[in-house]
Design an enzyme around this catalytic site. Structure first.
Site, PDB file in Angstrom:
ATOM      1  N   GLY A 201      73.776  61.636 -13.033  1.00 33.51           N
ATOM      2  CA  GLY A 201      73.717  62.276 -14.336  1.00 33.51           C
ATOM      3  C   GLY A 201      74.319  61.395 -15.403  1.00 33.51           C
ATOM      4  N   GLY A 203      76.990  60.968 -18.979  1.00 30.09           N
ATOM      5  CA  GLY A 203      78.366  61.311 -19.305  1.00 30.09           C
ATOM      6  C   GLY A 203      78.552  62.705 -19.871  1.00 30.09           C
ATOM      7  N   VAL A 206      77.355  65.386 -16.615  1.00 26.98           N
ATOM      8  CA  VAL A 206      78.073  65.318 -15.343  1.00 26.98           C
ATOM      9  C   VAL A 206      79.464  64.702 -15.513  1.00 26.98           C
ATOM     10  CG1 VAL A 206      78.045  64.316 -13.026  1.00 26.98           C
ATOM     11  CG2 VAL A 206      75.953  65.254 -14.012  1.00 26.98           C
ATOM     12  N   CYS A 279      83.651  42.847 -17.775  1.00 29.77           N
ATOM     13  CA  CYS A 279      84.705  43.239 -18.707  1.00 29.77           C
ATOM     14  C   CYS A 279      85.834  42.208 -18.792  1.00 29.77           C
ATOM     15  CB  CYS A 279      85.264  44.606 -18.314  1.00 29.77           C
ATOM     16  SG  CYS A 279      85.703  44.734 -16.578  1.00 29.77           S
ATOM     17  N   GLU A 378      83.921  43.766 -28.107  1.00 32.14           N
ATOM     18  CA  GLU A 378      83.363  43.355 -26.825  1.00 32.14           C
ATOM     19  C   GLU A 378      81.844  43.329 -26.939  1.00 32.14           C
ATOM     20  OE1 GLU A 378      84.231  44.330 -22.166  1.00 32.14           O
ATOM     21  OE2 GLU A 378      83.986  46.046 -23.519  1.00 32.14           O
TER      22      GLU A 378
END
Length: 475
Positions: A201, A203, A206, A279, A378
Site C-alpha cells: 500500500g 503511505g 497503509v 541516502c 537531497e
C-alpha cells in the site's frame, strides 16, 4: 507480468479487504511490469492482530529456536538470490550486475550478521541484587523504501526476528516485487504464522495505519525526512517508539594532502552507484578552492566514462525509479544552473540515444556555494556538487552546515589527520579514504537524518525494551 494481489497475513496469502490495484512500472521501459493490491486500514488491523497473537509465544522462544529459524531463512534467501536480483532490476532499475553483487548480498548479509550477533548476545547482567535484562519490544511496524529494497527490509526484519519480535511490513509500492519474493522465502523457511506479515500500500493508507495503530509497539521507518516527520506525528498519540533512517546530504572532504585526481574520480564514481539513489551518497564534494579547476577536469573525465543504459546490460547507471523522481531531479538541475553553479558535465534531459525510460544524465556542478539549493536539498540522483574551501577549518564548517547528518567522507594521505577530521563531523557514519561498507557498523544519522541505528549489534537494541528486576538475587 507479475501479479501479486494477496497480502501475507498470519502465515497465509489473503485477499485485500477492499479490492484496489496499482500498476508497477518498469523504469527502464516505462511499461507495466506487474500489478499489486493496495491495502487499507482493515488489512493492517488483521495483520497487527495476527502479530499480537504470535508475539505471545514467539516473544518467549529460546535463543536456539531463533538461531535455527534464522538459518532456515538464510537458506531460502540464498536459494532465491537470482529471483531477488532480477526483481530488483525490474522494479527499480538497478543494473543487473549491481543487483547481484550488492543489493542481494547486502540483504543476505544482514541475516548472517544477525545470526552471529544473536549467538553471542548477553541480554542479562546483574548489578548487585538487581537483574537488568532486555526483552523484545513486541509488534514492530516496518515501512521501507524503494532505493535499496531488499537491504532495507532485511536490516529491519533480521534483528527483529533475532530478538523475538513480530512484525507488519509495508514495502514500497513503487518497488514491491523483491518484497513479495522475500515474503515467499519467509513462508518457505517455516517462520511461525503471524510473526511476519506484509501488507502492500501507500503511505497515507497503509503507512499511516501502521504508524498510528495502538497494537503496534514500535515503528521503524526508512524514507524521506518529510515522510519521517509525518510518521512521528502519527505515532505520537500512542507513545510508541519511533526509529527513523531518513535523508542525507553527505559531505566528502578531500584534504589538501590527498591525491586529488584519484580522490575526485573515486568520489564521482561513488556518487553514481545506484544512479545516485542512496541516502548516504557523497553528494557534496569539498575540494581546496585553489585546485577547483583541476577537480573540474577530473570530474568531467570521470563522468565521460560512465555508461548509462538498460539495466539488463553491462552499464554503470540504469534509470532512476520513477517519473516523479526523474521530474524532481530535472527541476533541481535546472535550479542549479539558474542559481549560477558551473555545469561541468551532464545537465537536463536524457542521455543521448535514450528516448524512453527514466534515465538521467550523470551531472557535475562546480563553483557551488553551500547556500545553493543543490547543496542543501537531497537530489537523490546522479548529481554531485563541488564546493571550494580555503582551509581545513572552513571545510569542516561547510560539511556540518546541513540539516542532515547521515554520513560523511574524508580523504587524506595522513590517517591521523583524517581521524581528527572525522571526530569533528556531525554524522552517524564517517568513511575514511573510501572505506568499504561494514554491515556490522551502526548505520543511522544525526539531526534530520533520523534517530536510532540499524545494522549489526546496535540494531538489536532498537527492538528491545530494558527491564530491571529488583531483589532478583539475595542482597
Amino acid at each position: 507480468m507479475r501479479n501479486y494481489l494477496d497480502f501475507y497475513i498470519d502465515g497465509t496469502w489473503k485477499a485485500p479487504a477492499q479490492p484496489r490495484s496499482l500498476e508497477v512500472i518498469n523504469p527502464a521501459t516505462e511499461e507495466v511490469a506487474g500489478t499489486i493490491s493496495m491495502g487499507s486500514a482493515p488489512d493492517v488491523d488483521r495483520a497487527v492482530a495476527a502479530a499480537r497473537r504470535a508475539f505471545e509465544s514467539f516473544g518467549r522462544t529460546s535463543r536456539a529456536e531463533r538461531l535455527e529459524l534464522l538459518d532456515c531463512v538464510l537458506a531460502e534467501l540464498v536459494a532465491r538470490k537470482d529471483d531477488l536480483a532480477a526483481a530488483i532490476t525490474e522494479e527499480m532499475g538497478a543494473p543487473a550486475r549491481l543487483a547481484a553483487a550488492a543489493h542481494v548480498p547486502f540483504g543476505i548479509g544482514h541475516f548472517q550478521i544477525a545470526r552471529q550477533v544473536l549467538a553471542g548476545l548477553q541480554p542479562d547482567r546483574a548489578i548487585g541484587s538487581t537483574l537488568i535484562t532486555a526483552e523484545p519490544i513486541g509488534v514492530v511496524g516496518m515501512i521501507t523504501p524503494w532505493n535499496w529494497p531488499l537491504n532495507q527490509i532485511a536490516c529491519k526484519v533480521a534483528p527483529a526476528l533475532a530478538v523475538g519480535c513480530t512484525m507488519v511490513l509495508k514495502p514500497s509500492e513503487v518497488a514491491p516485487f523483491s518484497a513479495q519474493i522475500f515474503a515467499e522465502a519467509i513462508h518457505a523457511a517455516g517462520v511461525p504464522a503471524g510473526v511476519f506479515n506484509m501488507v502492500n500500500g501507500d503511505g497515507p493508507s497503509v503507512g499511516a495505519a501502521i504508524s498510528s495503530h495502538p497494537g503496534v509497539d514500535m515503528v521503524s521507518f526508512t524514507g524521506s525526512t518529510r515522510a519521517g516527520v509525518q510518521v512521528a506525528c502519527d505515532a505520537a498519540p500512542t507513545v510508541k517508539r519511533v526509529h527513523q533512517e531518513l535523508g542525507g546530504k553527505s559531505a566528502n572532504i578531500i584534504l589538501p594532502d590527498a591525491d586529488l585526481a584519484d580522490a575526485v574520480a573515486r568520489g564521482v564514481e561513488a556518487m553514481m552507484i545506484n544512479s545516485g539513489q542512496s541516502c548516504n551518497a557523497p553528494s557534496r564534494m569539498l575540494v581546496p578552492i585553489s585546485r577547483m579547476d583541476e577537480a573540474k577536469s577530473v570530474a568531467a573525465a570521470t563522468i565521460a566514462r560512465q555508461v548509462v543504459g538498460s539495466p539488463t546490460e553491462a552499464v554503470a547507471l540504469g534509470p532512476v525509479v520513477s517519473q516523479v523522481q526523474w521530474d524532481r531531479i530535472q527541476a533541481l538541475i535546472t535550479q542549479g544552473i539558474a542559481e549560477g553553479a558551473t555545469l561541468v558535465a551532464g545537465g537536463t534531459g536524457r542521455p543521448e540515444g535514450l528516448d524512453r525510460g527514466y534515465y538521467v544524465r550523470p551531472t557535475v556542478f562546480a563553483d557551488v556555494t553551500n547556500e545553493m539549493t543543490i547543496a542543501r536539498e537531497e537530489i537523490f540522483g546522479p548529481v554531485v556538487v563541488l564546493i571550494g574551501y580555503r582551509n581545513v577549518e572552513e571545510a569542516v564548517k561547510i560539511a556540518n552546515d546541513s540539516v542532515y547528518g547521515l554520513a560523511a567522507y574524508v580523504q587524506s594521505a595522513d590517517l591521523e589527520q583524517a581521524r581528527a577530521i572525522a571526530s569533528c563531523l556531525r554524522a552517524g557514519q564517517v568513511l575514511i579514504n573510501y572505506a568499504a561498507l561494514d554491515l556490522n557498523a551502526p548505520f543511522g544519522g544525526y539531526k534530520q537524518s533520523g534517530n536510532g541505528r540499524e545494522w549489526g549489534e546496535h540494531a538489536f537494541h532498537e527492538f528491545m525494551e530494558v527491564k530491571a528486576v529488583l531483589g532478583f538475587a539475595p542482597a
